[in-house]
Design an enzyme around this catalytic site. Structure first.
Site, PDB file in Angstrom:
ATOM      1  N   ASN A 124      36.891  44.342  37.731  1.00 40.45           N
ATOM      2  CA  ASN A 124      36.942  42.996  38.312  1.00 40.45           C
ATOM      3  C   ASN A 124      38.392  42.601  38.603  1.00 40.45           C
ATOM      4  O   ASN A 124      39.278  42.825  37.778  1.00 40.45           O
ATOM      5  CB  ASN A 124      36.339  42.020  37.283  1.00 40.45           C
ATOM      6  CG  ASN A 124      36.084  40.632  37.827  1.00 40.45           C
ATOM      7  OD1 ASN A 124      35.486  40.481  38.890  1.00 40.45           O
ATOM      8  ND2 ASN A 124      36.525  39.607  37.106  1.00 40.45           N
ATOM      9  N   ASP A 144      35.332  30.341  43.944  1.00 39.45           N
ATOM     10  CA  ASP A 144      35.622  28.915  44.119  1.00 39.45           C
ATOM     11  C   ASP A 144      36.542  28.805  45.335  1.00 39.45           C
ATOM     12  O   ASP A 144      37.265  29.742  45.667  1.00 39.45           O
ATOM     13  CB  ASP A 144      36.194  28.237  42.861  1.00 39.45           C
ATOM     14  CG  ASP A 144      37.341  28.968  42.183  1.00 39.45           C
ATOM     15  OD1 ASP A 144      37.988  29.815  42.841  1.00 39.45           O
ATOM     16  OD2 ASP A 144      37.608  28.690  41.008  1.00 39.45           O
TER      17      ASP A 144
END
Ligand code: XIL
Length: 469
Positions: free
Chosen positions: A207, A272
């Site tokens: 990630n 986001d």
């Protein structure tokens, strides 16, 4: 960009079914059924596309009823925002604490949501004792941490971020300097191997951030994943954090696609988007990009409401501080529901009772596909078993739109179900019926959804039965 193969197949099947229904109805009047099978929540809409839609969750906010209400209604996956990190789970060396991680995990499982584990190893949010270690002592402590935490949560985690943010920003395409990196370049593969041994059922992800397009950093990661696949290092997925500003890279989808082409899943893990620019459009673009790549299996937003976000003042999420849906929410839901959920214009629906072919109706030509019986479903299982236990991931597929399902699994004597997710299990031994939960009962024609269960004993063999409502 290549079209996804699954949707185009399902569209062809849908058209054939509708065409034949029209023949049976003798060409009766045009009826557009609209979005009867469109999902009304993010989780339901994503599930209809065979994906999850998740949110990062803070244990300390679960008691806030507005927060929990939105979370429970909208999302079918959760990530612990901080509670499964190294400083939270091993505050002093060898002493493991799972209280807050378990609060999130149990809340998720009680509500039929899958859980992403975040993150086993990272240069940030290390406990002080680990920060002060180096060399072999740090390597051993790190691998022990991976083993202990992944073993504790074995069978309960959909995907683990095994290693987080190990690549450098900028143009080097190389590793970030850190205490972990200084233990040797092979620390990442050692971590993945330890995680696989500890929890063979979890998908293992790398990630990172600033990887939201084709750039030097994402290319460095791409080269690592390609090398891991070539050498058999266990890696199943790449997480693209996607903390975005007011623009989105034009190669966002192409970047997802190139990772998928290496044979790993891609997950958007911490989405986001700065408010004040094109927030709704950027959220929709990310959604469409993920839907366009079959191996992009889910999206997680990094928080529930704007006031829950770690990006203070950016208002980067889908709900305002009062829990109201923002324009960005509608843009995401519409993008999830677009394509494949609306009966194409001009199609016809047979009137009730019109099962007899009218005179002169033609038999389908040889080689044509016979439409499957309405309301049917099928189930297939992917099993990860070890001595004494197993985790089963079950895919429920619907040829025609269905509004609920039950999968029946016959367990061998002595085998017991010890947990399940995205389903309600009707028992623990013998023949167990697994029913849908609220958000994944409705499956569009040609669509599918996944649930899972784990157990002790010998894994069940054979193909489970599926009945649809
Ligand atoms: C953030 C959390 O949201 C904050 O609450 C915490 O103070 C710092 O970490 N990349 C990651 C996440 O992988 O773990 C980070 O989460 C955000 C950036």
């Amino acid at each position: 960009m290549t079209r996804p193969s699954t949707p185009s197949r399902s569209h062809r099947l849908r058209r054939l079914v509708l065409l034949m229904a029209g023949v049976l109805a003798g060409g009766a009047g045009l009826v557009v059924t609209g979005s009867a099978d469109a999902g009304t929540t993010l989780g339901a809409a994503a599930a209809e596309k065979g994906r999850y839609y998740g949110a990062a969750v803070a244990a300390g906010r679960l008691g806030d009823s507005t927060y929990a209400g939105v979370l429970n209604r909208e999302f079918n996956s959760v990530t612990a925002e901080n509670e499964m990190k190294w400083d939270a789970t091993e505050p002093s060396q060898g002493r493991f604490t799972y209280t807050n991680g378990d609060r999130i995990l149990n809340h998720a499982r009680a509500n039929g949501k899958s859980v992403r584990g975040h993150a086993l190893l990272w240069h940030a949010q290390q406990p002080p004792w680990a920060q002060s270690l180096s060399g072999t002592a740090l390597r051993n402590a790190a691998i022990n941490h991976v083993t202990q935490v992944a073993t504790y949560y074995r069978g309960k985690i959909h995907s683990w971020d095994v290693v987080n943010e190990a690549f450098a920003d900028g143009n080097s395409g190389g590793r970030r300097d850190s205490n972990l990196q200084r233990t040797g370049n092979d620390w990442i593969e050692a971590a993945f191997r330890a995680a696989r041994a500890a929890d063979p059922a979890a998908k293992l992800c790398y990630n990172d951030y600033n990887t939201d397009g084709i750039n030097a950093k994402s290319t460095g990661i791409y080269n690592m994943v390609r090398d891991f696949k070539a050498r058999g290092v266990p890696i199943d997925c790449v997480g693209l954090q996607s903390h975005l500003g007011t623009t989105i890279d034009s190669t966002y989808q192409a970047n997802i696609q190139r990772f998928a082409d290496l044979g790993v899943d891609v997950q958007i893990t911490e989405l986001d988007v700065q408010q004040g620019g094109n927030q709704a459009n950027i959220f929709a673009t990310v959604t469409r990009a993920c839907l366009a790549v079959p191996r992009c299996t889910g999206i997680t937003v990094w928080g529930v409401r704007d006031c829950d976000s770690w990006r203070t003042g950016a208002n980067p999420l889908l709900f305002d501080c009062a829990g109201n849906k923002k324009a960005a929410y509608t843009a995401v839901l519409d993008a999830l529901n677009a394509g494949g959920t609306t009966t194409p214009p001009g199609s016809t629906t047979p009137p009730p009772g019109s099962t007899t072919p009218p005179p002169g109706s033609t038999t389908p030509p040889p080689g044509s596909t016979t439409p499957p019986p309405a309301g049917g479903c099928t189930a297939s299982v992917s099993m990860n078993a070890w001595t004494g236990g197993f985790v089963a991931t079950v895919r429920v597929s619907a040829a025609t739109a269905i509004s609920g399902w039950t999968v029946t699994v016959a367990l061998p004597a002595g085998t017991a179900v010890t947990g399940s997710w995205s389903t309600r299990a009707g028992g623990t031994t013998g023949t167990v019926a697994f029913g849908n939960v609220d958000y994944n009962g409705r499956i569009a024609a040609g669509g599918s959804t996944e649930f899972g269960f784990q157990g002790t004993g010998t894994p069940p063999a054979g193909t489970p039965g599926c009945s649809a409502a």
